[in-house]
Each structure stands twice: as C-alpha cells, then as structure tokens.
Design a protein around this motif. Sequence first.
Motif, mmCIF file in Angstrom:
data_model
loop_
_atom_site.group_PDB
_atom_site.id
_atom_site.type_symbol
_atom_site.label_atom_id
_atom_site.label_comp_id
_atom_site.label_asym_id
_atom_site.label_seq_id
_atom_site.Cartn_x
_atom_site.Cartn_y
_atom_site.Cartn_z
ATOM 1 N N TYR A 102 0.843 -1.209 0.000
ATOM 2 C CA TYR A 102 0.000 0.000 0.000
ATOM 3 C C TYR A 102 0.873 1.252 0.000
ATOM 4 N N ARG A 105 -0.797 4.632 -0.560
ATOM 5 C CA ARG A 105 -2.010 4.923 0.203
ATOM 6 C C ARG A 105 -1.739 5.707 1.493
ATOM 7 N N GLU A 112 -5.647 10.807 -5.649
ATOM 8 C CA GLU A 112 -6.579 9.687 -5.761
ATOM 9 C C GLU A 112 -6.943 9.087 -4.407
ATOM 10 N N HIS A 113 -5.945 8.929 -3.531
ATOM 11 C CA HIS A 113 -6.169 8.281 -2.234
ATOM 12 C C HIS A 113 -5.545 9.112 -1.106
ATOM 13 N N THR A 230 -10.563 -8.800 3.269
ATOM 14 C CA THR A 230 -11.257 -8.074 2.213
ATOM 15 C C THR A 230 -12.643 -7.616 2.666
ATOM 16 N N TRP A 236 -7.560 3.111 4.001
ATOM 17 C CA TRP A 236 -6.530 3.217 2.969
ATOM 18 C C TRP A 236 -6.430 1.961 2.105
ATOM 19 N N GLU A 237 -7.071 0.883 2.524
ATOM 20 C CA GLU A 237 -7.053 -0.344 1.732
ATOM 21 C C GLU A 237 -8.180 -0.394 0.709
ATOM 22 N N ARG A 238 -9.115 0.538 0.795
ATOM 23 C CA ARG A 238 -10.235 0.561 -0.151
ATOM 24 C C ARG A 238 -9.808 1.192 -1.467
ATOM 25 N N ASP A 239 -10.236 0.592 -2.565
ATOM 26 C CA ASP A 239 -9.977 1.182 -3.877
ATOM 27 C C ASP A 239 -10.952 2.300 -4.190
ATOM 28 N N ALA A 240 -12.167 2.207 -3.638
ATOM 29 C CA ALA A 240 -13.183 3.238 -3.856
ATOM 30 C C ALA A 240 -13.730 3.685 -2.514
#
Length: 508
Positions: A102, A105, A112-113, A230, A236-240
């Motif tokens: 990550y 992130r 983006e993040h 998951t 910070w591990e979420r893509d959206a």
Amino acid sequence: MSAELHDLLTEPDFPVRWVGAVPAGDRPEAVGLRELFLRAHEISALAIPLAPALSGLYRLLYALTARITELDLSDAWHADRGRILASGHFDPAGIDGYFGSYSDRFRLYDPEHPFLQDRRLSAECDKPAGLNKLITTRPSGSNHSWFEHSVDARPHPVSSAEALQHLLIWRYYGPSGRCAARTVRGTKEANSTAGPLRTALSYHPLGRTLFETLLAGLPEPDRARHYDRTGDPCPWERDAPTDPLSLKGVVTGPMSQLVGHNQHALLLIPGARGAEAANAYITWAYRERIPRDDDYLIWQTSQAGNRYARHADCRRGLWRDLDALLLNDPPGVETRRPRVFPTAIDVFEELEEEGLRVQALGIDQEGQAKDKQVVSATTPPVVQFMEERDKAQARLVGDLRLAGERAGRRLDRAAKQAWALFSNAGKAEDCAWSATAAAHYWPAAEAEFWQRLHQRRFDGAARSFRATTERIYDAITQSAAGTARGARACESARIELYGGRPKKTPGA
C-alpha cells in the motif's frame, strides 16, 4: 514520487521519545511510519502533544500492528502474540511487505487516495471550511481566542504533521451540529453527527516501549467466524470510497471499527510545497449515525438500562476510574471495563511492577461545539492489581476507591447543607463552600489513594478519608462558625460527613 504528496511512511511526522539505551546521535525527534515500526522497541513513547490526537493515533497504529504482524489472521492468537513479544521487535519483512503493498495509500495529499480523507469533497462542498476550522485549538468564525490569536482572513500556516493530528481529532472527536454543506446525488445537507469518541475518555495500556504498548493494545479477536481482510478493510485499503448515504460496508469488523468509524469527512488542501496545509474541507461523512462501540472505553449502564461511555472530566482524577479498569464488576456502579485490558495483562506477565501503566486520553467537551479542556493522565504500574493476577487484592483497590468517593460525596453534601442553613437558602445546591471543599479534597484524596496503593495499605482507609473531610470542612466553615447562627448551621450539617441522620422506619 513528488515530495508535494507528503508520504507519511517517510516524512518525520510522528514525534517520539527514545529509551535510554539508544545512542544520543541516533535519536531523531520525529520519525515516519516505517521507521516508527522498525524501531518501536527503541521508542519509549509517542510524544504527540494533543491528547485526543494521540488517542486517534493509537487506534491507527493498533490497526497497522494487526496487519503487519498478521495477528488479525491468527488462529492461535495468544501464542502468536507471545512469539512476537519474545522476538523483541516487529519483523522488518512484515513491515516492508505490508507498507509495500500500500505504498501509494499513505500520502497526505495524494489526488486519488489522500490518507484518511475523501477526495470527492472538492466537488461536493460549496467551499473550504478554512484553516482555522481545521485546527481545533484555534478560534474560527466569531469564537473567542483561548490558546492563540488567529483570524480567518489571515490564518497562520500549519505544518502537514500538525494538520494530520487535527485530522485525527476531527475524525474521532468532531462535534455534532452545523458544518459545511455537502451535496451527494441530489441530497444537500449541512449538519453532522458527533464523532465516535466525542465526550468519552479513552484508556490505553502502556508498556516500557512502543513495541510493548502496541501489542498490549490489541484486543483478542472474535473467532466465532472466519476472518477475511477483504470484508473488513481499513480506509486506505479501499480502492473506492464508501457511500455517504448508506452505512453498508462502512464498519464490518475490528479493523474498520478502529479506523473507519467516523462521522466527519475532511480533505486537506496543501500549500505550495506540500510541507504545509493551506486549507481544508470539513463536512459530514454519513447521514446516519454509526452505532458507537469501542474496546478502549469504560461502559456504564444508566438507571434506565442504557449503555453509555464514561465521560472525560477534567476535574476527575484517574484514580477514580482505576477499579473499573482492573475489575469486571467494580463496587458501587455497574460498568464494563475496556475489552482490551483482560488480554493486555498477557504482555506484562513477567514484568511485575515495571510494566502496564494505563494512559487516559480525551477532551472534556459537550456534544456540540464547546470544548473545555484536554484530558491526559497516566497511572503508575498496576499490573499486579489486576483481577486476573489477584482478584482479592483487586477488590481491595475497588474498596479503597469507593471509600475515597464516599467521603468526597459526604463532604459535598455537608458543605452545601451548611451554606444553605447559614444563608437561609431554599435548598442545598452548588455554592462557594462546596466548590472550595472539592478543590481541596480531591487532590488530597488522590495523594492518599496512590500512597496507600503503593504501600498496599488498605486497612483504615475510610477513617483516613473521613479525617481529611473533617479538616477541610472545619477550614471552609471557619469564617461562619464564630457567630451563633453560623455555628448552628455548621454543626447541624456536620453529621453529613458521617452519612447523615438515620432515616426513620415506618411505625418507629
């Protein structure tokens, strides 16, 4: 990678204190996240100056500890944590492996993040809130200046490290009420719910090093069902990002509970060089309130049967909470101690009086905008008094605390009653005498409590606390006792120091 993104893995944003064995030339004042974990066994404590920011940072570091060590996935959690503790440090391969996965992130200003922020706010909010709104110790709008003088038109710049601390305070301790307007899919609202820790006092086990502190701060996971990372992502591990109009998928397990439970959304606006924050969007994160649950709070039950977290009170000494941390059912009040403490003792089994202090952190505040004072206190080592070590002795600690509390309540009633009789007031209520009595009694009672606890001297505590109340009562009523009216009032109310007059029984 541009330095303007401000990578928390490498930027020295986390001030620390070092253990004595670390050479003088190898003690930076602050470190990045990666070095913090690599050298956690050499760090004695975090040196974050704001108590609520430290409270939020602990939760962030607990989540990272669980991920880095993979204790969140362990089926033999106690044994695996013991093995890690015995190694004396966090595994560098685990640190590099997780942060490598990550690496993009943990940037504070990533387009983006952005770390622990919502990038959508620049489009969904009408305008930024202003830098003074972000910095919780500054006045904003028409509020009074207390800690520093600053005006919205000319806000003093703030470092990115300090901005991160206030970002954490907003996420965990932000107020309810009016906020910046945010529009999401046709829904425009300008109010928010209070943060998950607002008004509450947070309790954390402390070891001799940050390494021990972080391992002790991990509560044992619930193994009733299989754990899947998951299904329980950290922000910070979420893509959206999550949906602001729904709570579905927001808090789904222990890690999202630690770092994903927030009612405020923020987006920092960087300065020209990325080393400073220039502004911020601050608004609501979700329209619904996320149910409050936390493993680091003392939970009490009201007379109506409702559960609530013990409030932060700047006038209340930490000794008055000690038995609620050591015992599952302390005397005098129905409480549930923080869930982390029964397993924290495992980290300190062999340390005796060298380990397991307790740190309490929070803000004495109201549910909305009013903040009174930050609260921060640390106990001496108390592992030897925990129920799991010696239940009988833990119960004696509870009785000692109860004796001090009882004497204080009786002194308060006596002072109020004496003043009411002397001044011919309609009823006994808060007055100058009761305020003066409290100002003198509680510090004296705290000193008496810790001295007796250190000496393991529990006999005669009630008499000792009562003697203290007698001295204080005589001192605060001395000015009135020289008149016949005052003497009658003071002597009539004195009986409250001993529990008051016996109640008459029917038919007596």
